[in-house]
Design a protein around this motif. Structure first.
Motif, PDB file in Angstrom:
ATOM      1  N   LEU A  72      -0.808   1.995   9.302  1.00 16.82           N
ATOM      2  CA  LEU A  72      -0.454   0.769  10.008  1.00 16.82           C
ATOM      3  C   LEU A  72      -1.477  -0.351   9.813  1.00 16.82           C
ATOM      4  O   LEU A  72      -1.155  -1.517  10.018  1.00 16.82           O
ATOM      5  N   LYS A  73      -2.678  -0.010   9.385  1.00 14.96           N
ATOM      6  CA  LYS A  73      -3.724  -1.016   9.159  1.00 14.96           C
ATOM      7  C   LYS A  73      -3.730  -1.566   7.739  1.00 14.96           C
ATOM      8  O   LYS A  73      -4.473  -2.493   7.441  1.00 14.96           O
ATOM      9  N   GLN A  74      -2.924  -1.013   6.862  1.00 15.05           N
ATOM     10  CA  GLN A  74      -2.972  -1.390   5.447  1.00 15.05           C
ATOM     11  C   GLN A  74      -2.140  -2.629   5.160  1.00 15.05           C
ATOM     12  O   GLN A  74      -1.297  -3.039   5.946  1.00 15.05           O
ATOM     13  N   ARG A  75      -2.384  -3.177   3.968  1.00 14.71           N
ATOM     14  CA  ARG A  75      -1.639  -4.341   3.500  1.00 14.71           C
ATOM     15  C   ARG A  75      -0.162  -3.965   3.370  1.00 14.71           C
ATOM     16  O   ARG A  75       0.183  -2.943   2.761  1.00 14.71           O
ATOM     17  N   HIS A  76       0.685  -4.785   3.933  1.00 10.47           N
ATOM     18  CA  HIS A  76       2.131  -4.527   3.906  1.00 10.47           C
ATOM     19  C   HIS A  76       2.744  -5.100   2.632  1.00 10.47           C
ATOM     20  O   HIS A  76       2.204  -6.034   2.074  1.00 10.47           O
ATOM     21  N   PRO A  77       3.853  -4.563   2.214  1.00  9.75           N
ATOM     22  CA  PRO A  77       4.578  -3.435   2.802  1.00  9.75           C
ATOM     23  C   PRO A  77       3.836  -2.118   2.564  1.00  9.75           C
ATOM     24  O   PRO A  77       3.125  -1.960   1.580  1.00  9.75           O
ATOM     25  N   ARG A 136      -8.163   5.219  -2.789  1.00  7.77           N
ATOM     26  CA  ARG A 136      -9.179   4.754  -1.846  1.00  7.77           C
ATOM     27  C   ARG A 136      -9.117   5.698  -0.652  1.00  7.77           C
ATOM     28  O   ARG A 136      -8.068   5.845  -0.015  1.00  7.77           O
ATOM     29  N   VAL A 137     -10.219   6.386  -0.383  1.00  7.28           N
ATOM     30  CA  VAL A 137     -10.299   7.312   0.743  1.00  7.28           C
ATOM     31  C   VAL A 137     -10.810   6.522   1.937  1.00  7.28           C
ATOM     32  O   VAL A 137     -11.922   5.984   1.916  1.00  7.28           O
ATOM     33  N   THR A 190       0.826  -1.201   0.000  1.00  8.74           N
ATOM     34  CA  THR A 190       0.000   0.000   0.000  1.00  8.74           C
ATOM     35  C   THR A 190       0.860   1.250   0.000  1.00  8.74           C
ATOM     36  O   THR A 190       1.850   1.327   0.714  1.00  8.74           O
ATOM     37  N   LEU A 191       0.422   2.217  -0.787  1.00  9.92           N
ATOM     38  CA  LEU A 191       1.032   3.550  -0.798  1.00  9.92           C
ATOM     39  C   LEU A 191       0.047   4.502  -0.133  1.00  9.92           C
ATOM     40  O   LEU A 191      -1.101   4.616  -0.565  1.00  9.92           O
ATOM     41  N   VAL A 192       0.476   5.179   0.925  1.00 14.63           N
ATOM     42  CA  VAL A 192      -0.362   6.110   1.678  1.00 14.63           C
ATOM     43  C   VAL A 192       0.174   7.522   1.450  1.00 14.63           C
ATOM     44  O   VAL A 192       1.369   7.760   1.585  1.00 14.63           O
ATOM     45  N   LEU A 193      -0.723   8.436   1.115  1.00 12.37           N
ATOM     46  CA  LEU A 193      -0.329   9.832   0.920  1.00 12.37           C
ATOM     47  C   LEU A 193      -0.761  10.658   2.125  1.00 12.37           C
ATOM     48  O   LEU A 193      -1.912  10.556   2.555  1.00 12.37           O
ATOM     49  N   ASP A 194       0.152  11.468   2.651  1.00 12.53           N
ATOM     50  CA  ASP A 194      -0.252  12.431   3.672  1.00 12.53           C
ATOM     51  C   ASP A 194      -0.704  13.701   2.964  1.00 12.53           C
ATOM     52  O   ASP A 194      -0.842  13.733   1.735  1.00 12.53           O
ATOM     53  N   SER A 195      -0.931  14.754   3.707  1.00 16.51           N
ATOM     54  CA  SER A 195      -1.466  15.987   3.125  1.00 16.51           C
ATOM     55  C   SER A 195      -0.550  16.561   2.044  1.00 16.51           C
ATOM     56  O   SER A 195      -1.026  16.982   0.991  1.00 16.51           O
ATOM     57  N   GLU A 196       0.730  16.584   2.297  1.00 12.83           N
ATOM     58  CA  GLU A 196       1.658  17.120   1.297  1.00 12.83           C
ATOM     59  C   GLU A 196       1.708  16.226   0.072  1.00 12.83           C
ATOM     60  O   GLU A 196       1.762  16.713  -1.061  1.00 12.83           O
ATOM     61  N   VAL A 246      -5.614   7.234   0.901  1.00 16.55           N
ATOM     62  CA  VAL A 246      -5.483   8.484   1.633  1.00 16.55           C
ATOM     63  C   VAL A 246      -6.501   8.459   2.773  1.00 16.55           C
ATOM     64  O   VAL A 246      -7.613   7.961   2.612  1.00 16.55           O
ATOM     65  N   CYS A 247      -6.114   8.958   3.916  1.00  9.60           N
ATOM     66  CA  CYS A 247      -7.009   9.085   5.063  1.00  9.60           C
ATOM     67  C   CYS A 247      -8.011  10.208   4.768  1.00  9.60           C
ATOM     68  O   CYS A 247      -7.641  11.242   4.203  1.00  9.60           O
ATOM     69  N   ALA A 248      -9.262  10.021   5.140  1.00 11.23           N
ATOM     70  CA  ALA A 248     -10.288  11.041   4.888  1.00 11.23           C
ATOM     71  C   ALA A 248      -9.905  12.390   5.483  1.00 11.23           C
ATOM     72  O   ALA A 248     -10.180  13.435   4.881  1.00 11.23           O
TER      73      ALA A 248
END
Length: 137
Positions: A108-113, A71-72, A11-17, A45-47
């Motif tokens: 931390l809840k997402q599919r690793h890596p 996926r939000v 999973t790739l997670v994007l923060d605000s930046e 991305v987190c809502a």
């Protein structure tokens, strides 16, 4: 550049930046997201990140288009408790670090890596430790 920083699957997670740069068509972030997708990673991305990244000058059509490719993830009671625990464990206060903690709990809840695109490597390291890979944007 992206090939050295991303794994296959996961999973790739994007923060605000990260989201802001994707919205702004930043070449390096667009390339990282595209490479992640080619490698079978899900981009999320987190809502709360959406709320943090939006401002009056955002092109609403562009925002809708970018979000349609991510996926939000919602933040409910379970995520709030997990974020609070991360804050307490890191000795940080929610007033300043609430959204970072929610992003960390989401990651931390997402599919690793898991790879997190972030402008705040120091704070995300305090919250996530070595359980995710952080890439500065």
């Amino acid at each position: 550049m992206a090939r050295r920083k991303l794994s296959h699957d996961g999973t790739l997670v994007l923060d605000s930046e990260g989201l802001s740069k994707l919205l702004g068509d930043d070449e390096s972030v667009v390339a990282l997201v595209a490479e992640a997708r080619r490698r079978g990673m899900e981009a999320v991305v987190c809502a709360l990140t959406v709320i943090e990244a939006v401002h009056a000058r955002i092109d609403k059509a562009r925002l809708g288009w970018v979000l349609s490719g991510l996926r939000v993830l919602p933040v409910g009671e379970e995520e709030a408790k997990a974020a609070s625990a991360l804050l307490m464990g890191a000795g940080l206060h929610g007033h300043k670090y609430a959204i970072d903690a929610a992003v960390a709990a989401t990651a931390l809840k997402q599919r690793h890596p898991v790879v997190v695109l972030t402008s705040d490597v120091d704070d995300m390291t305090k919250l996530c430790g070595d359980r995710v890979r952080l890439v500065a944007v």
